[in-house]
Design an enzyme around this catalytic site. Structure first.
Site, PDB file in Angstrom:
ATOM      1  N   HIS B  56      41.152  28.205  18.518  1.00 44.68           N
ATOM      2  CA  HIS B  56      41.552  26.854  18.919  1.00 44.68           C
ATOM      3  C   HIS B  56      40.620  25.820  18.285  1.00 44.68           C
ATOM      4  O   HIS B  56      39.603  25.443  18.861  1.00 44.68           O
ATOM      5  CB  HIS B  56      41.502  26.759  20.454  1.00 44.68           C
ATOM      6  CG  HIS B  56      42.194  25.570  21.015  1.00 44.68           C
ATOM      7  ND1 HIS B  56      42.899  25.613  22.195  1.00 44.68           N
ATOM      8  CD2 HIS B  56      42.300  24.293  20.572  1.00 44.68           C
ATOM      9  CE1 HIS B  56      43.399  24.417  22.456  1.00 44.68           C
ATOM     10  NE2 HIS B  56      43.040  23.595  21.479  1.00 44.68           N
ATOM     11  N   LEU B  59      41.124  20.628  13.155  1.00 42.00           N
ATOM     12  CA  LEU B  59      40.453  20.289  11.891  1.00 42.00           C
ATOM     13  C   LEU B  59      40.843  18.899  11.387  1.00 42.00           C
ATOM     14  O   LEU B  59      40.234  18.390  10.448  1.00 42.00           O
ATOM     15  CB  LEU B  59      40.736  21.346  10.834  1.00 42.00           C
ATOM     16  CG  LEU B  59      40.083  22.716  11.101  1.00 42.00           C
ATOM     17  CD1 LEU B  59      40.493  23.722  10.035  1.00 42.00           C
ATOM     18  CD2 LEU B  59      38.564  22.604  11.159  1.00 42.00           C
ATOM     19  N   ASN B  90      48.422  19.821  15.762  1.00 42.89           N
ATOM     20  CA  ASN B  90      48.633  18.384  16.048  1.00 42.89           C
ATOM     21  C   ASN B  90      47.967  17.478  15.020  1.00 42.89           C
ATOM     22  O   ASN B  90      47.165  16.607  15.348  1.00 42.89           O
ATOM     23  CB  ASN B  90      48.178  18.035  17.468  1.00 42.89           C
ATOM     24  CG  ASN B  90      46.688  18.230  17.691  1.00 42.89           C
ATOM     25  OD1 ASN B  90      46.048  18.969  16.942  1.00 42.89           O
ATOM     26  ND2 ASN B  90      46.143  17.579  18.702  1.00 42.89           N
ATOM     27  N   HIS B 177      49.405  24.805  26.141  1.00 43.35           N
ATOM     28  CA  HIS B 177      48.504  23.799  26.721  1.00 43.35           C
ATOM     29  C   HIS B 177      49.140  23.426  28.058  1.00 43.35           C
ATOM     30  O   HIS B 177      50.101  22.667  28.108  1.00 43.35           O
ATOM     31  CB  HIS B 177      48.416  22.601  25.764  1.00 43.35           C
ATOM     32  CG  HIS B 177      47.753  21.383  26.319  1.00 43.35           C
ATOM     33  ND1 HIS B 177      46.603  20.844  25.785  1.00 43.35           N
ATOM     34  CD2 HIS B 177      48.081  20.567  27.360  1.00 43.35           C
ATOM     35  CE1 HIS B 177      46.256  19.757  26.470  1.00 43.35           C
ATOM     36  NE2 HIS B 177      47.138  19.566  27.441  1.00 43.35           N
ATOM     37  N   HIS B 230      42.636  27.018  26.795  1.00 41.47           N
ATOM     38  CA  HIS B 230      41.613  26.374  27.629  1.00 41.47           C
ATOM     39  C   HIS B 230      41.875  26.418  29.142  1.00 41.47           C
ATOM     40  O   HIS B 230      42.018  25.384  29.795  1.00 41.47           O
ATOM     41  CB  HIS B 230      41.350  24.924  27.199  1.00 41.47           C
ATOM     42  CG  HIS B 230      42.563  24.131  26.791  1.00 41.47           C
ATOM     43  ND1 HIS B 230      43.642  23.933  27.608  1.00 41.47           N
ATOM     44  CD2 HIS B 230      42.844  23.483  25.633  1.00 41.47           C
ATOM     45  CE1 HIS B 230      44.535  23.194  26.962  1.00 41.47           C
ATOM     46  NE2 HIS B 230      44.073  22.917  25.766  1.00 41.47           N
ATOM     47  N   ASN B 276      40.170  17.098  27.624  1.00 38.08           N
ATOM     48  CA  ASN B 276      41.414  17.501  28.267  1.00 38.08           C
ATOM     49  C   ASN B 276      41.684  18.979  27.988  1.00 38.08           C
ATOM     50  O   ASN B 276      41.761  19.362  26.837  1.00 38.08           O
ATOM     51  CB  ASN B 276      42.574  16.656  27.724  1.00 38.08           C
ATOM     52  CG  ASN B 276      43.793  16.758  28.595  1.00 38.08           C
ATOM     53  OD1 ASN B 276      43.690  16.998  29.789  1.00 38.08           O
ATOM     54  ND2 ASN B 276      44.961  16.611  28.010  1.00 38.08           N
ATOM     55  N   ASP B 303      38.202  24.781  21.174  1.00 38.53           N
ATOM     56  CA  ASP B 303      38.896  23.482  21.281  1.00 38.53           C
ATOM     57  C   ASP B 303      38.058  22.384  20.619  1.00 38.53           C
ATOM     58  O   ASP B 303      38.000  21.243  21.089  1.00 38.53           O
ATOM     59  CB  ASP B 303      39.202  23.119  22.752  1.00 38.53           C
ATOM     60  CG  ASP B 303      40.289  22.046  22.850  1.00 38.53           C
ATOM     61  OD1 ASP B 303      40.818  21.619  21.805  1.00 38.53           O
ATOM     62  OD2 ASP B 303      40.606  21.636  23.983  1.00 38.53           O
TER      63      ASP B 303
HETATM   64 ZN    ZN Z   1      44.898  21.598  24.507  1.00 39.13          ZN
END
Ligand code: ZN
Lengths: 310, 427
Positions: B56, B59, B90, B177, B230, B276, B303
C-alpha cells in the site's frame, strides 16, 4: 496568559481578574467619552474567515474604546473551497505589525494553530473556531451571570446553569462548560441525544434529555441557536417537535425561579428555541450580554496587550 | 559482481556467510567458510530478512509529481528496506486502464531500485459506478493482481460483489478501503470523547466495521479473495478473527502509524497527524498489535502518503489526509513489536515480506532465504537506537509523523536483484 484560544489558557485567578477588569471597563461604557488611551499605538486585527457581524463589531468597539488601531480583514474560504491560506494571511498581518489578532474561523483549532505557529508573533484571541470554542462569549456570559446573580462574590459557586440546544456543534457550550467549572458553578447540558456529543458522560457536568425536569433547579438558562443546516440532517424530526420539547416559552419560564435569568448568544431564532415574549421579558439579559461583550473584550485585550507595552 | 554478507544473522538467528551473485543467493555457509567475493559486507550482529514488500504505497505519479515521483518513492523504499512496492491507483489519471498501469510499471522498472507493482482501480475513475477493465490490467505487462479504489470505498454492494466475483478468473484480490460514507461525512478524526472536546467531526469505528462485515459476507458468498486495507479498529479485528475461523479468504493489513500512534496526538491540531482512517483510541492500537502478533492481521503495509508542505501547513480541516511511511515502517515494527512484545524477526519477515508477496501474487519477492533464492534482501541493525529526523528523508515530502521520536532497530542495507540499492552511510 499568552493567548486566548481556549478557556484552558486561563487559570481561575486569571479568569476572575478578566471579569474584575471588565467591570471597570463597563464604567467607561457609561461615560460620555467612551475611550481610554490604554492601547494607543497598538494594532488589533480582526481576522474573519467566517461572517459574524455581531462578534466583529463587538471586538471593534472594544479595541477602539482602548484607542487601538483596528483593522478588519475578511478572508474568504470555507471547508469546501480552501481559499485564503492561513499561513499567508498570518505572515501578511505580521508584516503589517499586528499586536493582536482576533480570529474567527470555520475550522476547529484554527486559533490554536495560529497561536502555536511561528508565522506571527501577535497575541491570538479566538473569536470562535468551528465547533470548538468561543472563549470571550463564555467570559461575557460569566460576567453577566456574576453581575446579576452573584455580585458579592468572585466566582459563580452556588449557581446552577442550564445550557439548552445544539451542544454537539456549539463552541459556546464547550467554552461555557470549561469556564463554569473553573468558576465553581454547576452546569447541566440539555438536548435531545442526537445533539449531545459522544463521551458527554465524562464531561465535568450533568446532562439531561428533558428540559422540563430541570427548570425548577436552574438559576439561569442559556438557549443556543439551532442552525438552519441541522434542521434537515436528522438531528430531530421537525422544528415543531424540537420547539415543543426544547423551546423556551412563557410557560416554561414560569416554572423557573423568579429571579432566574435567560441568556442567548444570538442571533436568535425567535419562535424556534425561544419565544419573543421570553426574549423580551424582564428575566432576559440578552441585551446586557451584548453590552457586557464589549467590556469583557476590552478586558481581554487589556490583559493580553498591556503587559508588554510598546 | 559477487557480494558476500559475512556473519549475518539470518532471520535474527544463527550467523551465516551468504554469497550473492547474478541476482541470486548462490551459497549459504558457516561463518568464515566463504572467502572469495568482489565485495564483502561485514554483517556482524545484523539481521537478514527477505526484501520488504509494501502492499500500500501512494507514489503520486502520474499527477502529483510535486509530492512524490516513482523514482523518489523508490528511493524512500530502498531506505526502508523495501524491494517491492504496490503503487495505489488514485493517481491523476487514475490507474484504471492497461495503459496507465503499464506506464507506472515501466517507470518502476526504470528506477532499478525496487519492483513497482501497480494496483488497478476497481471502478472507472474510482467513481464506484462501473467496473474498470480489470482483466486488461491483469493481462498487461504490469500483471496486476491487486485491485483497489483506495482513498475511496467501494460502497455499492453490487459493484463490490461483482468485482470480487470477476477477479476470480485471474486470481485477483479486491483490496477494500472500508469507510461508510454517510457515517463519515466531513469526518476529521476518530469519533471519541476527544473529538467532542476538540470540536472535530468524528469518524466512528462502526463506519469501518460495517463495510468489513459486509465484504466478508460477500467474499464468503462468492468464494473470492478480499483484502482489508489499513484495518484500524478493534471491531475489525474481531470480524477478521471470526472470518478466519470460518476459513473465509480474507487478509488484512495494518499501517505502522496505527500500530504506534493513538488519537491523543491530534491534540494541538498538528495536521501531520491527520490521516484516513484516523488515529484511533489506545484500545484499538493495542488490539491491532495483538492481532498482528496472532496472525489475525496478516501484514504491515505503509499507506505511505506524501503531501507537499502547503497541504499540511494549514488549519486542521483544510489539511490533506495521510503520512509518510516507507522509510520508518521497519523501525516502527521493530520498536513496537520486536522490542515491545514477543515478535521474532521471522514474524517480521512474514508480515512485511512473505505474506505481502503472497497476497500480491509476486513470487519473485518474499522468498525464503536459501540457496537459489532471488537476492532481494533487507539488512537490519536490530539494536541501534536513533531519533527520527524527517529532514533527511529522500521522499519529496516531509509529512513524517515520527519526527523527533526515538526508535530501536532500522534497515542498514537493501539488496535488489543482487545489487545494493541502499547502504547506510554509503551512497
Ligand atoms: Zn485507504
Amino acid at each position: 496568559m499568552k493567548h486566548l484560544y481556549s478557556i484552558n489558557n486561563l487559570s481561575k485567578s486569571e479568569a476572575i481578574s478578566i471579569l474584575d477588569t471588565a467591570k471597570s471597563m463597563a464604567e467607561v461604557g457609561g461615560k460620555a467619552v467612551k475611550k481610554l488611551p490604554t492601547l494607543l499605538g497598538r494594532t488589533v486585527v480582526n481576522l474573519f474567515f467566517e461572517d459574524s457581524t455581531r462578534t466583529r463589531i463587538s471586538f471593534e468597539a472594544a479595541a477602539k474604546r482602548l484607542s487601538a488601531d483596528v483593522i478588519t480583514f475578511s478572508a474568504k474560504g470555507s471547508s469546501v473551497s480552501k481559499g485564503e491560506n492561513l499561513k499567508d494571511t498570518a505572515q501578511t498581518l505580521e508584516a503589517i505589525g499586528a499586536d493582536a489578532v482576533v480570529i474567527r474561523h470555520w475550522a476547529s483549532g484554527a486559533a490554536e494553530t495560529l497561536a502555536q505557529s511561528n508565522w506571527i508573533n501577535a497575541k491570538v484571541i479566538n473569536a470562535g473556531d468551528g465547533t470548538h470554542e468561543h472563549p470571550t462569549q463564555a467570559l461575557l456570559d460569566a460576567f453577566t451571570l456574576r453581575e446579576s446573580l452573584a455580585p458579592n462574590q468572585k466566582d459563580l459557586s452556588g449557581l446552577k446553569i442550564g445550557i439548552v440546544g445544539d451542544i454537539l456543534h456549539s463552541r459556546v457550550a464547550r467554552s461555557n462548560v470549561l469556564l463554569l467549572n473553573l468558576l465553581n458553578a454547576q452546569c447541566v447540558l440539555i438536548a435531545p441525544p442526537t445533539l449531545l456529543p459522544i463521551g458527554i458522560e465524562n464531561w465535568n457536568c450533568q446532562y439531561s434529555y428533558d428540559l422540563d425536569s430541570q427548570l425548577a433547579e436552574l438559576d439561569a438558562v442559556m438557549m443556543l441557536r439551532v442552525q438552519q443546516e441541522r434542521m434537515n440532517a436528522a438531528f430531530f424530526p421537525s422544528t415543531r417537535e424540537y420547539s415543543r420539547d426544547f423551546g423556551l416559552n412563557s410557560t416554561r419560564l414560569s416554572q423557573m425561579k423568579p429571579q432566574s435569568l435567560v441568556l442567548h448568544p444570538g442571533p436568535m431564532n425567535r419562535g424556534m428555541e425561544i419565544t419573543a415574549e421570553v426574549a423580551d421579558s424582564n428575566q432576559s439579559v440578552i441585551r446586557s450580554q451584548v453590552t457586557n461583550g464589549v467590556s469583557v473584550r476590552m478586558s481581554v485585550l487589556y490583559h493580553l496587550l498591556s503587559g508588554d507595552a510598546a | 559482481m559477487s557480494l558476500l554478507l559475512s556473519k549475518v544473522n539470518v532471520y535474527g538467528e544463527a550467523a551465516k556467510d551468504i554469497l550473492v551473485n547474478g541476482g541470486e543467493i548462490v551459497e549459504i555457509k558457516s561463518p568464515g567458510a566463504i572467502s572469495k567475493a568482489d565485495k564483502v559486507l561485514d554483517c556482524t550482529n545484523k539481521v537478514l530478512l527477505p526484501g520488504l514488500v509494501d502492499l500500500h504505497t501512494h507514489l503520486r505519479q502520474p499527477g502529483r509529481e510535486d509530492a512524490e515521483t516513482i523514482l523518489s518513492g523508490a528511493r524512500a523504499a530502498t531506505r526502508g528496506g523495501y524491494t517491492a512496492v504496490h503503487a495505489m491507483a488514485n493517481t491523476d489519471p487514475v490507474a484504471d486502464s492497461a495503459g496507465v498501469v503499464e506506464q507506472v510499471f515501466g517507470l518502476g522498472e526504470d528506477t532499478q531500485l525496487v519492483s513497482v507493482y501497480p494496483v488497478g482501480a476497481v471502478t472507472v475513475e474510482l467513481a464506484g459506478k462501473q467496473l474498470a477493465e480489470l482483466k486488461a490490467m491483469a493481462d498487461s505487462k504490469a500483471q496486476v493482481r491487486i485491485f483497489s479504489d483506495d482513498g475511496k470505498c467501494v460502497e455499492d454492494s453490487v459493484i463490490m460483489r461483482r468485482a470480487l466475483e470477476y477477479v476470480k478468473a485471474f486470481d485477483g484480490v479486491i483490496a477494500q478501503h472500508a469507510q461508510e460514507g454517510r457515517l463519515t461525512l466531513n469526518a476529521q478524526m476518530n469519533e471519541s470523547a476527544l473529538s467532542s472536546t476538540l470540536g472535530l467531526t468524528g469518524w466512528p469505528n462502526v463506519a469501518e466495521e460495517a463495510i468489513v462485515a459486509r465484504d466478508i459476507l460477500l467474499c464468503e458468498l462468492v468464494n473470492s479473495r478480499l483484502h482489508i486495507c489499513h484495518a484500524s479498529t478493534r471491531g475489525t479485528v474481531e470480524l477478521l478473527k471470526r472470518a478466519k475461523e470460518k476459513k473465509i479468504n480474507v487478509t488484512a493489513e495494518v499501517t505502522p502509524h496505527h500500530l504506534l500512534l493513538d488519537e491523543e496526538y491530534v491534540k494541538g491540531y498538528d495536521p501531520v497527524f491527520k490521516v484516513n482512517p484516523p488515529l484511533r483510541h489506545l484500545d484499538d492500537v493495542i488490539s491491532l498489535r495483538n492481532a498482528l502478533a496472532e496472525g489475525i492481521i496478516d501484514v504491515v503495509a505503509t499507506d505511505h502518503a506524501p503531501h507537499p508542505k502547503e497541504d499540511k501547513e494549514t488549519e486542521w480541516a483544510a489539511a490533506a489526509f495521510g503520512m509518510l511511511g516507507l522509510e520508518n515502517a521497519l523501525s516502527v515494527v521493530s520498536t513496537v513489536m520486536v522490542h515491545g512484545q514477543n515478535f521474532s524477526w521471522r514474524d517480521v519477515a512474514r508480515v512485511m515480506s512473505e505474506k505481502p508477496a503472497e497476497i500480491g501474487r509476486k513470487p519473485e519477492h518474499g522468498q525464503k532465504i536459501s540457496e537459489g533464492a532471488r537476492a532481494n534482501l533487507c539488512l537490519v541493525d536490530p539494536e541501534v537506537e536513533f531519533i527520527v529526523n524527517a529532514g533527511t528523508s529522500v521522499s519529496l515530502s516531509r509529512n513524517n509523523p515520527y519526527q523527533g521520536m526515538k526508535f530501536k532497530g532500522k534497515p542498514v542495507a537493501t539488496i535488489f536483484k543482487g545489487n545494493l540499492t541502499y547502504q547506510e552511510g554509503g551512497n
